[in-house]
Design an enzyme around this catalytic site. Structure first.
Site, PDB file in Angstrom:
ATOM      1  N   TYR A   1      -1.955  -6.576  10.419  1.00  0.00           N
ATOM      2  CA  TYR A   1      -1.685  -6.210   9.024  1.00  0.00           C
ATOM      3  C   TYR A   1      -2.948  -6.173   8.152  1.00  0.00           C
ATOM      4  O   TYR A   1      -2.900  -6.501   6.972  1.00  0.00           O
ATOM      5  CB  TYR A   1      -0.628  -7.155   8.424  1.00  0.00           C
ATOM      6  CG  TYR A   1       0.641  -7.196   9.237  1.00  0.00           C
ATOM      7  CD1 TYR A   1       1.444  -6.075   9.344  1.00  0.00           C
ATOM      8  CD2 TYR A   1       1.019  -8.349   9.940  1.00  0.00           C
ATOM      9  CE1 TYR A   1       2.606  -6.089  10.120  1.00  0.00           C
ATOM     10  CE2 TYR A   1       2.172  -8.370  10.720  1.00  0.00           C
ATOM     11  CZ  TYR A   1       2.956  -7.227  10.804  1.00  0.00           C
ATOM     12  OH  TYR A   1       4.088  -7.254  11.572  1.00  0.00           O
TER      13      TYR A   1
ATOM     14  N   PRO B   1       7.309  -8.961  18.967  1.00  0.00           N
ATOM     15  CA  PRO B   1       6.183  -9.659  18.346  1.00  0.00           C
ATOM     16  C   PRO B   1       5.069  -8.683  17.962  1.00  0.00           C
ATOM     17  O   PRO B   1       4.736  -7.774  18.724  1.00  0.00           O
ATOM     18  CB  PRO B   1       5.711 -10.616  19.442  1.00  0.00           C
ATOM     19  CG  PRO B   1       6.178 -10.019  20.726  1.00  0.00           C
ATOM     20  CD  PRO B   1       7.360  -9.159  20.429  1.00  0.00           C
ATOM     21  N   GLY B   2       4.539  -8.851  16.779  1.00  0.00           N
ATOM     22  CA  GLY B   2       3.415  -8.024  16.340  1.00  0.00           C
ATOM     23  C   GLY B   2       2.218  -8.916  16.051  1.00  0.00           C
ATOM     24  O   GLY B   2       1.230  -8.959  16.792  1.00  0.00           O
ATOM     25  N   ARG B   3       2.366  -9.699  14.971  1.00  0.00           N
ATOM     26  CA  ARG B   3       1.282 -10.562  14.508  1.00  0.00           C
ATOM     27  C   ARG B   3       0.774 -11.488  15.603  1.00  0.00           C
ATOM     28  O   ARG B   3      -0.439 -11.645  15.768  1.00  0.00           O
ATOM     29  CB  ARG B   3       1.809 -11.399  13.338  1.00  0.00           C
ATOM     30  CG  ARG B   3       0.747 -12.176  12.582  1.00  0.00           C
ATOM     31  CD  ARG B   3       1.396 -13.208  11.652  1.00  0.00           C
ATOM     32  NE  ARG B   3       2.385 -12.643  10.765  1.00  0.00           N
ATOM     33  CZ  ARG B   3       2.132 -12.178   9.541  1.00  0.00           C
ATOM     34  NH1 ARG B   3       0.909 -12.222   9.067  1.00  0.00           N
ATOM     35  NH2 ARG B   3       3.096 -11.696   8.794  1.00  0.00           N
TER      36      ARG B   3
ATOM     37  N   TYR C   1      -0.109 -11.276  -0.991  1.00  0.00           N
ATOM     38  CA  TYR C   1       0.680 -12.474  -0.668  1.00  0.00           C
ATOM     39  C   TYR C   1      -0.086 -13.777  -0.921  1.00  0.00           C
ATOM     40  O   TYR C   1       0.382 -14.836  -0.514  1.00  0.00           O
ATOM     41  CB  TYR C   1       1.082 -12.488   0.812  1.00  0.00           C
ATOM     42  CG  TYR C   1       1.463 -11.183   1.437  1.00  0.00           C
ATOM     43  CD1 TYR C   1       2.610 -10.499   1.041  1.00  0.00           C
ATOM     44  CD2 TYR C   1       0.685 -10.622   2.464  1.00  0.00           C
ATOM     45  CE1 TYR C   1       2.971  -9.309   1.641  1.00  0.00           C
ATOM     46  CE2 TYR C   1       1.042  -9.432   3.076  1.00  0.00           C
ATOM     47  CZ  TYR C   1       2.185  -8.773   2.654  1.00  0.00           C
ATOM     48  OH  TYR C   1       2.541  -7.589   3.264  1.00  0.00           O
TER      49      TYR C   1
ATOM     50  N   CYS D   1     -13.383  -2.149  -7.893  1.00  0.00           N
ATOM     51  CA  CYS D   1     -13.457  -2.296  -9.345  1.00  0.00           C
ATOM     52  C   CYS D   1     -12.201  -2.940  -9.893  1.00  0.00           C
ATOM     53  O   CYS D   1     -11.463  -2.303 -10.648  1.00  0.00           O
ATOM     54  CB  CYS D   1     -13.703  -0.944  -9.990  1.00  0.00           C
ATOM     55  SG  CYS D   1     -15.434  -0.575  -9.984  1.00  0.00           S
TER      56      CYS D   1
HETATM   57  N1  LLP Z   1      10.353  -6.251  14.053  1.00  0.00           N
HETATM   58  C1  LLP Z   1      10.691  -5.870  12.819  1.00  0.00           C
HETATM   59  C2  LLP Z   1      11.947  -5.161  12.611  1.00  0.00           C
HETATM   60  C3  LLP Z   1       9.826  -6.118  11.747  1.00  0.00           C
HETATM   61  O1  LLP Z   1      10.185  -5.738  10.536  1.00  0.00           O
HETATM   62  C4  LLP Z   1       8.596  -6.787  11.980  1.00  0.00           C
HETATM   63  C5  LLP Z   1       7.668  -7.039  10.891  1.00  0.00           C
HETATM   64  C6  LLP Z   1       8.291  -7.162  13.292  1.00  0.00           C
HETATM   65  C7  LLP Z   1       9.193  -6.893  14.306  1.00  0.00           C
HETATM   66  C8  LLP Z   1       7.008  -7.858  13.659  1.00  0.00           C
HETATM   67  O2  LLP Z   1       6.922  -9.123  13.091  1.00  0.00           O
HETATM   68  P1  LLP Z   1       5.669 -10.068  13.425  1.00  0.00           P
HETATM   69  O3  LLP Z   1       5.824 -10.539  14.846  1.00  0.00           O
HETATM   70  O4  LLP Z   1       4.442  -9.276  13.235  1.00  0.00           O
HETATM   71  O5  LLP Z   1       5.790 -11.179  12.444  1.00  0.00           O
HETATM   72  N2  LLP Z   1       2.592  -7.062   6.015  1.00  0.00           N
HETATM   73  C9  LLP Z   1       3.105  -8.414   6.177  1.00  0.00           C
HETATM   74  C10 LLP Z   1       4.003  -8.545   7.374  1.00  0.00           C
HETATM   75  C11 LLP Z   1       5.192  -7.622   7.319  1.00  0.00           C
HETATM   76  C12 LLP Z   1       6.050  -7.734   8.539  1.00  0.00           C
HETATM   77  C13 LLP Z   1       7.020  -6.627   8.575  1.00  0.00           C
HETATM   78  N3  LLP Z   1       7.870  -6.611   9.711  1.00  0.00           N
HETATM   79  C14 LLP Z   1       1.912  -9.357   6.299  1.00  0.00           C
HETATM   80  O6  LLP Z   1       0.777  -8.907   6.201  1.00  0.00           O
HETATM   81  O7  LLP Z   1       2.088 -10.552   6.441  1.00  0.00           O
END
Ligand code: LLP
Length: 441
Positions: free
Chosen positions: A394, A295-297, A338, A365
């Site tokens: 992000y 998990p990231g987000r 997005y 700009c």
């Molecule tokens: N693992 C892998 C292999 C991933 O590609 C990603 C996110 C994650 C984990 C983490 O996913 P999360 O839990 O954060 O959803 N820039 C975009 C999001 C790109 C996500 C890329 N991969 C945004 O701002 O929405």
């Protein structure tokens, strides 16, 4: 407001994050400013790891997907919480190692890892590399042999689960640059290829179906398909995976169009995944694999807000009112990329009712430089403080110096006190790598 108790409006009518008054933060640290609530970040990390400990007998590890927000402090917090991290570049790996992050808890991703990134990962003896190309497997095997080591790897598999999210953050559809599809036999073929490598030890498989996903069902389906694939591989090759990495992707609240998932709800996502893995493994006579999630987000997204000061205000009669702020697409490019939606609060008058619908524009700009177009706010004036919510993931990690603007500083709030985790840039930083060739002097 957001789904946890990170944010509140205090007696002065100011927005508070993690017990710190946003007006004080803006005065002390200036705007634009990213602000993160440390307790929130830790709570989410702990919640996921506790769920694995309690419901899966501790046979798994949370890897914080550090692409969401990477800086030294984040790796230190993850280290203190005892979890691992997922890194996707030499830069993220370097940052993690620079603060003594335990290498065995680092996993490297990427659909095109560069030779120097592979070398750094092998030399650091990281816990795992998620292999995503034949050429990569060949190169890694050779490079591990040169070092006299055997590297643990997982293969990135595309289970073919379509999840309801923005096309650019969807990754497990048939047309994806990531992974090998189960359905057309590519994943099986790649598995056989990697199993032949003497200096790679295949531990298992990885999948990640996309980001900002709310449907539990999609995650469960992916887990089921991965278990079925593990069984198919065992049947065909005799190899039984001992590690299963189910990626990240849990959605968060940005606006009231999104679900407000309470903390326990996130436990529910992971419980559902764990339940599916146990059920499938039992039914198929498989050993329970070591479980990784990324998990990231959901760890850092709602922990963060961005503070801006309102500058120029422009009303186009019958069309739209623009509040221009001192940030923009250089600190948050997600609307431009997005059409992402956010919620904004007038942080110095947070108790007032919304009076009008406004667009928040940046200072770059170009006309597309917007944070969004449909915010409901009290009537704002120059000098007011705007907080855009749920910007922890992000935003900083995708920021740029476009127009030679400064990437904002970031502060981490704990017990109402803030301290820098990313300091402000200076003009000198902006020209640091500029070179004036002799003939131009
Ligand atoms: N693992 C892998 C292999 C991933 O590609 C990603 C996110 C994650 C984990 C983490 O996913 P999360 O839990 O954060 O959803 N820039 C975009 C999001 C790109 C996500 C890329 N991969 C945004 O701002 O929405």
């Amino acid at each position: 407001m957001n789904t946890r108790d990170t944010l509140k409006v205090n007696a002065a009518g100011h927005l508070e994050i993690g017990g710190a008054d946003c007006c004080d933060l803006a005065r002390e640290f200036k705007t634009p400013l990213y602000v993160f609530d440390e307790a929130y970040i830790r709570r989410m990390m702990r919640l996921y790891q506790d769920t694995i400990n309690e419901e899966y007998e501790g046979r798994g590890l949370v890897l914080y997907a550090s692409k969401a927000f990477s800086c030294k402090a984040m790796y230190l917090i993850a280290k203190e919480e005892g979890i691992g991290v997922d890194v996707v570049s030499g830069g993220e790996l370097y940052t993690a190692l620079s603060v003594g992050f335990p290498a065995e808890k680092i996993y490297l991703h990427g659909n095109n890892k560069l030779p120097y990134e592979r070398a750094e990962a092998l030399d650091a003896r990281i816990g795992g590399i998620i292999v995503d190309a034949y050429t990569e497997a060949d190169a890694l095997d050779r490079e591990a042999e040169e070092r006299g080591i055997v590297q643990d790897v997982l293969i990135r598999v595309n289970p073919g689960v379509e999840a309801h999210t923005h096309a650019y953050v969807q990754t497990a559809t048939p047309d994806s640059k990531f992974g090998f599809s189960v359905s057309d036999g590519a994943a099986m073929a790649m598995t056989k290829h990697v199993l032949e490598k003497k200096h790679l030890r295949l531990r298992g498989f990885h999948c990640h179906i996309g980001s900002q996903i709310f449907e539990k069902h999609s995650f469960v389906l992916a887990a089921e398909k991965m278990c079925a694939f593990i069984e198919a591989v065992r049947k065909e090759t005799g190899f039984e995976a001992d590690t299963l990495n189910l990626g990240g992707g849990f959605g968060i609240w940005y606006t009231d169009e999104d679900a407000k998932i309470p903390v326990e709800g996130y436990r529910g996502y992971l419980s559902a995944l764990i339940g599916a893995v146990k059920r499938e493994c039992n039914a198929r006579g498989l050993k329970l694999p070591f479980l990784l999630i990324e998990p990231g987000r959901s760890i850092v997204g709602e922990a963060g807000i961005t503070l801006y000061t309102v500058g120029a205000i422009k009303e186009i009669p019958g069309i739209r009112k623009y509040l221009a702020v001192d940030g923009g697409m250089f600190d948050n490019p997600r609307y431009c990329l997005y059409q992402s939606k956010y919620t904004a609060v007038l942080a110095n008058r947070a108790a007032e009712e919304p009076r009008e619908r406004v667009a928040i524009a940046g200072k770059c700009c170009e006309s597309g430089d917007l944070i969004g177009v449909d915010f409901n706010l009290p009537r704002a004036k120059e000098g007011d403080l705007i907080a855009v919510l749920s910007t922890g993931a992000y935003n900083y990690s995708m920021a740029s110096n476009y127009n030679r603007n400064f990437i904002p500083a970031a502060v981490l709030v704990k017990d109402g006190k803030a301290r820098y985790i990313v300091k402000p840039q200076t003009y000198e930083d902006l020209v640091r790598n500029d070179v004036v060739p002799d003939d131009l002097k």
